[in-house]
Design a protein around this motif. Structure first.
Motif, PDB file in Angstrom:
ATOM      1  N   LEU A  80     -67.426 -60.142  41.811  1.00 30.72           N
ATOM      2  CA  LEU A  80     -66.322 -60.756  41.086  1.00 30.72           C
ATOM      3  C   LEU A  80     -66.545 -60.710  39.588  1.00 30.72           C
ATOM      4  O   LEU A  80     -65.786 -61.316  38.831  1.00 30.72           O
ATOM      5  CB  LEU A  80     -66.151 -62.212  41.539  1.00 30.72           C
ATOM      6  N   HIS A  81     -67.594 -59.993  39.148  1.00 28.06           N
ATOM      7  CA  HIS A  81     -67.919 -59.938  37.727  1.00 28.06           C
ATOM      8  C   HIS A  81     -67.440 -58.630  37.115  1.00 28.06           C
ATOM      9  O   HIS A  81     -67.458 -57.581  37.762  1.00 28.06           O
ATOM     10  CB  HIS A  81     -69.425 -60.068  37.517  1.00 28.06           C
ATOM     11  N   PRO A  82     -67.054 -58.646  35.836  1.00 30.29           N
ATOM     12  CA  PRO A  82     -66.628 -57.404  35.171  1.00 30.29           C
ATOM     13  C   PRO A  82     -67.751 -56.376  35.043  1.00 30.29           C
ATOM     14  O   PRO A  82     -67.477 -55.175  35.018  1.00 30.29           O
ATOM     15  CB  PRO A  82     -66.163 -57.885  33.795  1.00 30.29           C
ATOM     16  N   LEU A  83     -69.000 -56.832  34.938  1.00 29.22           N
ATOM     17  CA  LEU A  83     -70.146 -55.932  34.845  1.00 29.22           C
ATOM     18  C   LEU A  83     -71.162 -56.318  35.898  1.00 29.22           C
ATOM     19  O   LEU A  83     -71.472 -57.508  36.077  1.00 29.22           O
ATOM     20  CB  LEU A  83     -70.781 -55.999  33.459  1.00 29.22           C
ATOM     21  N   ASN A  84     -71.710 -55.314  36.577  1.00 27.73           N
ATOM     22  CA  ASN A  84     -72.688 -55.562  37.626  1.00 27.73           C
ATOM     23  C   ASN A  84     -73.882 -54.633  37.440  1.00 27.73           C
ATOM     24  O   ASN A  84     -73.713 -53.417  37.272  1.00 27.73           O
ATOM     25  CB  ASN A  84     -72.064 -55.322  39.001  1.00 27.73           C
ATOM     26  N   LEU A  85     -75.075 -55.219  37.475  1.00 27.88           N
ATOM     27  CA  LEU A  85     -76.288 -54.424  37.309  1.00 27.88           C
ATOM     28  C   LEU A  85     -76.447 -53.515  38.514  1.00 27.88           C
ATOM     29  O   LEU A  85     -76.538 -53.968  39.652  1.00 27.88           O
ATOM     30  CB  LEU A  85     -77.499 -55.350  37.159  1.00 27.88           C
ATOM     31  N   SER A  86     -76.503 -52.206  38.242  1.00 29.50           N
ATOM     32  CA  SER A  86     -76.565 -51.217  39.311  1.00 29.50           C
ATOM     33  C   SER A  86     -77.958 -50.631  39.478  1.00 29.50           C
ATOM     34  O   SER A  86     -78.383 -50.357  40.597  1.00 29.50           O
ATOM     35  CB  SER A  86     -75.561 -50.095  39.023  1.00 29.50           C
ATOM     36  N   TRP A  87     -78.680 -50.404  38.366  1.00 31.27           N
ATOM     37  CA  TRP A  87     -80.019 -49.817  38.447  1.00 31.27           C
ATOM     38  C   TRP A  87     -80.796 -50.197  37.203  1.00 31.27           C
ATOM     39  O   TRP A  87     -80.221 -50.339  36.113  1.00 31.27           O
ATOM     40  CB  TRP A  87     -79.946 -48.292  38.570  1.00 31.27           C
ATOM     41  N   GLY A 121     -97.638 -50.351  56.135  1.00 27.25           N
ATOM     42  CA  GLY A 121     -97.792 -48.978  56.602  1.00 27.25           C
ATOM     43  C   GLY A 121     -97.430 -47.965  55.551  1.00 27.25           C
ATOM     44  O   GLY A 121     -97.859 -48.046  54.405  1.00 27.25           O
ATOM     45  N   GLU A 122     -96.616 -46.974  55.940  1.00 25.42           N
ATOM     46  CA  GLU A 122     -96.280 -45.870  55.062  1.00 25.42           C
ATOM     47  C   GLU A 122     -95.065 -46.164  54.179  1.00 25.42           C
ATOM     48  O   GLU A 122     -94.683 -45.333  53.356  1.00 25.42           O
ATOM     49  CB  GLU A 122     -96.002 -44.615  55.900  1.00 25.42           C
ATOM     50  N   ASP A 123     -94.405 -47.298  54.365  1.00 29.88           N
ATOM     51  CA  ASP A 123     -93.254 -47.622  53.534  1.00 29.88           C
ATOM     52  C   ASP A 123     -93.692 -47.826  52.092  1.00 29.88           C
ATOM     53  O   ASP A 123     -94.793 -48.303  51.823  1.00 29.88           O
ATOM     54  CB  ASP A 123     -92.557 -48.883  54.040  1.00 29.88           C
ATOM     55  N   GLU A 124     -92.812 -47.479  51.177  1.00 33.26           N
ATOM     56  CA  GLU A 124     -93.109 -47.624  49.756  1.00 33.26           C
ATOM     57  C   GLU A 124     -92.037 -48.492  49.113  1.00 33.26           C
ATOM     58  O   GLU A 124     -91.095 -48.000  48.498  1.00 33.26           O
ATOM     59  CB  GLU A 124     -93.181 -46.249  49.089  1.00 33.26           C
ATOM     60  N   VAL A 125     -92.151 -49.803  49.327  1.00 28.76           N
ATOM     61  CA  VAL A 125     -91.249 -50.773  48.723  1.00 28.76           C
ATOM     62  C   VAL A 125     -92.057 -51.587  47.722  1.00 28.76           C
ATOM     63  O   VAL A 125     -93.038 -52.236  48.088  1.00 28.76           O
ATOM     64  CB  VAL A 125     -90.599 -51.692  49.775  1.00 28.76           C
ATOM     65  N   ASN A 150     -84.610 -44.651  47.843  1.00 25.77           N
ATOM     66  CA  ASN A 150     -83.957 -44.555  46.532  1.00 25.77           C
ATOM     67  C   ASN A 150     -82.915 -45.662  46.357  1.00 25.77           C
ATOM     68  O   ASN A 150     -81.751 -45.426  46.020  1.00 25.77           O
ATOM     69  CB  ASN A 150     -83.314 -43.188  46.335  1.00 25.77           C
ATOM     70  N   LYS A 151     -83.364 -46.909  46.596  1.00 27.69           N
ATOM     71  CA  LYS A 151     -82.494 -48.064  46.463  1.00 27.69           C
ATOM     72  C   LYS A 151     -83.217 -49.145  45.664  1.00 27.69           C
ATOM     73  O   LYS A 151     -84.453 -49.206  45.659  1.00 27.69           O
ATOM     74  CB  LYS A 151     -82.106 -48.631  47.833  1.00 27.69           C
ATOM     75  N   GLN A 152     -82.429 -49.985  45.030  1.00 23.77           N
ATOM     76  CA  GLN A 152     -82.976 -51.138  44.324  1.00 23.77           C
ATOM     77  C   GLN A 152     -82.186 -52.386  44.702  1.00 23.77           C
ATOM     78  O   GLN A 152     -80.988 -52.326  44.968  1.00 23.77           O
ATOM     79  CB  GLN A 152     -82.906 -50.949  42.800  1.00 23.77           C
ATOM     80  N   TYR A 153     -82.917 -53.514  44.711  1.00 20.28           N
ATOM     81  CA  TYR A 153     -82.280 -54.823  44.831  1.00 20.28           C
ATOM     82  C   TYR A 153     -82.813 -55.668  43.682  1.00 20.28           C
ATOM     83  O   TYR A 153     -84.014 -55.657  43.397  1.00 20.28           O
ATOM     84  CB  TYR A 153     -82.603 -55.474  46.174  1.00 20.28           C
ATOM     85  N   HIS A 154     -81.920 -56.406  43.033  1.00 23.12           N
ATOM     86  CA  HIS A 154     -82.292 -57.116  41.816  1.00 23.12           C
ATOM     87  C   HIS A 154     -82.229 -58.628  42.021  1.00 23.12           C
ATOM     88  O   HIS A 154     -81.227 -59.151  42.509  1.00 23.12           O
ATOM     89  CB  HIS A 154     -81.378 -56.706  40.661  1.00 23.12           C
ATOM     90  N   LEU A 155     -83.311 -59.291  41.644  1.00 26.97           N
ATOM     91  CA  LEU A 155     -83.379 -60.749  41.675  1.00 26.97           C
ATOM     92  C   LEU A 155     -83.087 -61.235  40.259  1.00 26.97           C
ATOM     93  O   LEU A 155     -83.930 -61.105  39.364  1.00 26.97           O
ATOM     94  CB  LEU A 155     -84.750 -61.220  42.157  1.00 26.97           C
TER      95      LEU A 155
END
Length: 922
Positions: free
Chosen positions: A20-27, A43-47, A64-69
């Protein structure tokens, strides 16, 4: 709840809801390499989890994904992760500093602590092994240590203690894994051991050790990190000389029922020389001691500090952190010995240690590089390599989804921002990149450097297409191409504008230096190319903090001679900060400026006359840079938008500008300062560069949200009523109405007995009187701008000048022209700092004679009669007739009128209270 049902890995599985915001942090690109990087998945995951500016990033490398706190308003200063990798605690330092505990499974902030250390914020944080407790150390010179039970929300620590200055600046802290009631901290010179119980005060062991060469007859160096030994009877501290200090603890570490009479017996037992190079990281992992050093080596030792394994790679820099996965691999580890990288081990390692080494780990270095290390192979996989110095330069390709970013470390990288994929890079090892610009055709990328050089590169390969230019005497701050790609202009810190042009030599096109000119005497804020109104020739403007707008004649300029056609002063008092061409919304052409008084102004592109002044966005700091958003295929063709950055925010503004606060929105992007921004060619993304925080961010634009906010804010005068004190129903509005009608009474004659003609308008010449009556005191130049703004407001449509103004337009005029932050005592004090001198009390004062002389001879000069009339009115006396206006600056007449009421020496406080009669804060 989201937290109760959360599981590992679900963060990237859930579908993102429409914002609902005009600007959203994407990366977020880049990170704070002075803080630890944590491995979250098994294991082999790279998070990975790391801090970038004021944001915590959870980055799935393989996906190739990001989640932002997002929750902090200041740059994150420290963070820690619980043993099970679920709970993340972050803290910042600065105004309104926060401590936030996050659930890494769901991304939900589960607890926030406000005002934990209100003076300076937090510089170190740790979480206990059982994840119930946090310990924090304040960042100020007078440090405070607090323990928090975050699982039982409270705004107060369960215990605390204040540290003595002689302990040094404690910047690292860690709980004892086997006892949450014990922890250790260290500064560069001293180590502190603590034990706490459920009472109001934390009790530290007072075992603060300052080791000298005489302690062990060797150079110990500075402390880096400390840990508790897994044998529960010792502690270890790593030093900058490659040594480990071993601390012996006499008492068994059990939870005391009450405070002991004296501290535990903790003494430095010995210093073990591990290597020549300094140790930067020290950890314990099950029955291993793990170290990282300044040359990029990771070493494993057993409990007796005997070497087990070494991991090394010649391209790894100084190690900042090591983070291990929590799951053991299926196959036991086999110790190998090879060249680079290599693993070695001692022959008497136990099976338990072998299992320890069966965990993959993440390395982060102080030069902003991350590696994934598989302990059963010789593979060091580089995950990220980010700028290690300030990021000030950013530019978007005019046709392709490419963004170029330059850093002060000389690293130039180009990304595909749609796929979030790195494309190409180049290192300039001798200098730093300060600014970037693509030409309109997308063939060239021009770069300005901190050493004053200018490089013109191929936009795809980043290879130089000609020799570098070295005509600037200081760092290049701005760079821009003309619309036809025939000219390139730069500005530098020495206030010089330099122009280059494309020429044909030997049948091929190349670039040459045309001319340069020191056209300003204060920093240049903008250089701007445009197009001549009567031809397709390029037009070049520069704007400086000297308030000068300089226009250059490129066609008439010759080698080493840059011709200036116009030089105009735009502001009387404010400082213009940025400049942009205004969209063609009418038959008249404008350019738009924003100044440090939170005002935006429209100027006619030909006459340079100010045609409109409006209140700009007021989000803590003035607009630093502005740019009109490119039109998108889905956007309303009649609607335009402006993108801007302030000191720490990025925002959007609906056009046309009119002062409506609901037409603007802003979000914190870089708390330590945004240095630049760029807009994608399709108008869908904004990229902001963070300067000293070494990051840049990609923001997705949602214009529908801004349109909805403007619609909900109301139409016509409703948004402007909210800017008046008390609103539409307030006393201020009623007073304004009274003044408005009083002017009509005065125009018709106070004592007239004829029928009065009540109107909703007043003549333009009465605008200054009403403005002053309601508390706004414009200068003569501001009065002229206000009257011209109304007079010519409909001239383009009707061909006629306005002679009167109604109440609604007057309210808009008042809201837009009055000082955005109101009257300020600080402004008057600053004037006295410049004009006055120190008296015996150290106060800045102005002599009465100098005061009167300044008013009559400097700035907008007052005549003696005007000055006498003003002073007698302010002082409550009846003005006397004083004859004709004098020809010289003689303050005698006014001085005679005021010699009794005004003291000989005036301070800022006396001027405000006794002369102006304004209330001051006590």
């Amino acid at each position: 709840s989201l937290v109760w049902g959360a599981t590992p890995g679900m963060l990237f599985q859930k579908k993102r809801e429409n914002s609902l915001h005009p600007l959203n942090l994407s990366w977020v690109f880049g990170y704070n390499s002075s803080l630890a990087v944590h491995s979250l998945m098994d294991g082999e995951d790279e998070v990975l989890l790391y801090a970038s500016s004021h944001t915590v990033v959870i980055h799935d490398i393989l996906g190739n994904k990001q989640y932002h706190l997002q929750g902090h308003t200041n740059v994150i200063s420290c963070l820690c992760v619980s043993e099970d990798k679920r709970w993340v605690a972050t803290a910042d330092k600065g105004p309104d500093a926060l401590i936030i505990v996050w659930d890494s499974y769901s991304g939900v902030p589960v607890h926030t602590i406000f005002e934990s250390h209100p003076e300076d914020g937090v510089c170190a944080i740790a979480i206990s092994q059982d994840a119930k407790y946090l310990v924090t150390i304040s960042a100020g010179t007078e440090q405070k240590v607090c323990v928090w039970r975050w699982t039982r929300p409270t705004e107060k620590p369960i215990c605390f203690t204040e540290l003595r200055p002689e302990f040094g600046h404690q910047d690292y802290v860690l709980f004892n894994p086997q006892n949450p009631h014990e922890f250790v901290s260290n500064s560069k010179t001293q180590v502190l051991f603590y034990v706490w119980v459920r009472q109001s005060q934390l009790w530290d062991e007072n075992t603060a050790w300052l080791l000298s060469p005489q302690t062990f007859k060797c150079l110990v160096g500075q402390y880096s990190q400390s840990v508790f030994h897994f044998n529960n009877t010792q502690a270890l501290t790593a030093t900058s000389t490659g040594k480990l200090v071993v601390w012996d603890m006499d008492d068994p570490h059990t939870l005391p029922e009450e405070l002991p009479a004296k501290p535990h017996g903790i003494i430095p037992a010995k210093v073990v020389s591990m290597q020549k190079e300094g140790l930067t990281v020290l950890q314990t992992l099950e029955s291993c001691v793990v170290t990282g050093d300044v040359i990029g080596k990771v070493k494993f030792y057993d409990g007796q500090l005997r070497i087990l394994a070494i991991y090394s790679y010649d391209k790894v820099g100084p190690i900042q952190s090591i983070s291990f996965s929590t799951t053991l691999r299926d196959h036991p580890n086999t110790f190998l010995a090879s060249s680079q990288p290599f693993i070695t081990s001692s022959s008497d390692s136990s099976n338990f240690v072998s299992l320890t080494l069966n965990r993959n780990f993440i390395l982060s270095t102080s030069d902003a590089t991350m590696f994934h290390v598989a302990t059963d192979s010789t593979n060091f996989e580089r995950l990220l390599e980010e700028p290690k110095k300030a990021v000030n330069a950013i530019a978007c390709h005019p046709q392709e989804p490419f963004v170029a970013v330059g850093s002060h470390c000389g690293l130039l990288k180009v990304w595909d921002y749609k796929e979030t994929k790195y494309l190409v890079s180049r290192i300039f090892p001798e200098t730093g990149i300060q600014c970037l610009c693509y030409d309109p055709e997308g063939y060239f990328l021009a770069a300005g450097f901190t050493d004053g050089s200018v490089h013109i590169l191929d936009a795809i390969s980043l290879q130089s297409i000609c020799e570098e230019f070295q005509f600037s005497q200081g760092p290049v701050t701005h760079i821009s191409f003309s619309h036809d790609s025939k000219y390139l202009a730069t500005a530098d810190e020495k206030y010089t504008v330099t122009v280059y042009r494309k020429v044909l030599q030997s049948g091929s096109k190349c670039w040459e230096h045309l001319a340069g000119l020191e056209s300003h005497y204060k920093p240049i804020r903008n250089i701007l190319f445009g197009v001549q109104t009567d031809s397709n020739e390029p037009r070049l403007l520069s704007l400086g903090e000297d308030r000068q707008l300089v226009e250059y004649d490129l066609k008439s300029s010759i080698k080493d001679h840059l011709v200036v056609t116009h030089r105009d002063r735009l502001e009387q008092d404010a400082v213009p900060l940025c400049l942009a061409w205004y969209p063609k919304l009418s038959t008249e052409s404008f350019f738009l400026t924003a100044n440090n008084y939170y005002k935006m102004k429209l100027y006619n592109t030909t006459t340079k006359m100010c045609r409109k002044t409006v209140l700009g966005p007021t989000y803590g700091s003035p607009l630093e840079k502005i740019q009109v958003l490119p039109r998108t295929s889905s956007a309303d063709p009649k609607q335009h938008y402006l993108v801007y950055i302030t000191k720490d925010k990025v925002g959007l503004q609906m056009l046309p500008v009119d002062g409506n606060p609901h037409k603007s929105s802003a979000f914190i992007c870089h708390p330590d300062g945004a240095s630049d921004f760029a807009i994608s060619h399709d108008g869908r993304y904004i990229f902001t560069a963070g300067g000293s925080d070494r990051t840049f961010m990609k923001w997705k634009i949602n214009l529908i949200a801004l349109d909805a906010a403007a619609f909900l804010g109301g139409e016509d005068l409703i948004p402007f009523y909210s800017l008046l004190d008390g609103g539409r129903e307030g006393e201020f509005f009623r007073e304004l109405e009274n003044y408005f009608y009083y002017v009509q009474l005065c125009r018709q004659g106070i004592d007239t007995m004829e029928n009065r003609q009540v109107s909703t308008h007043i003549p333009l010449e009465e605008i200054p009187s009403v403005m002053r009556a309601i508390g706004f005191y414009p200068s003569e130049e501001e009065i002229e701008e206000m009257i011209n703004e109304v007079k010519f407001s409909k001239y383009e449509d009707t061909g006629e000048e306005e002679t009167k103004i109604n109440l609604g337009d007057f309210i808009k005029l008042y809201v837009n022209h009055r000082p955005a932050l109101g009257l300020s005592m600080k402004t008057i004090q600053e004037a006295f700092q410049v004009l006055g001198y120190d008296n015996k009390k150290g106060e800045k004062v102005i002599d009465i004679g100098d005061f009167l002389s300044l008013l009559q001879c400097r700035g907008e000069r007052m005549t003696e009669d005007e000055l006498a009339q003003c002073l007698t009115t302010l002082l409550g006396r009846t003005p006397e007739e004083e004859g004709s206006e004098p020809d010289t600056c003689d303050p005698t007449g006014a001085a005679v009128l005021t010699e009794e009421e005004i003291p000989e020496k005036i301070t800022a406080e006396k001027f405000v209270a006794d002369i102006l009669g304004l209330p001051t804060a006590k």
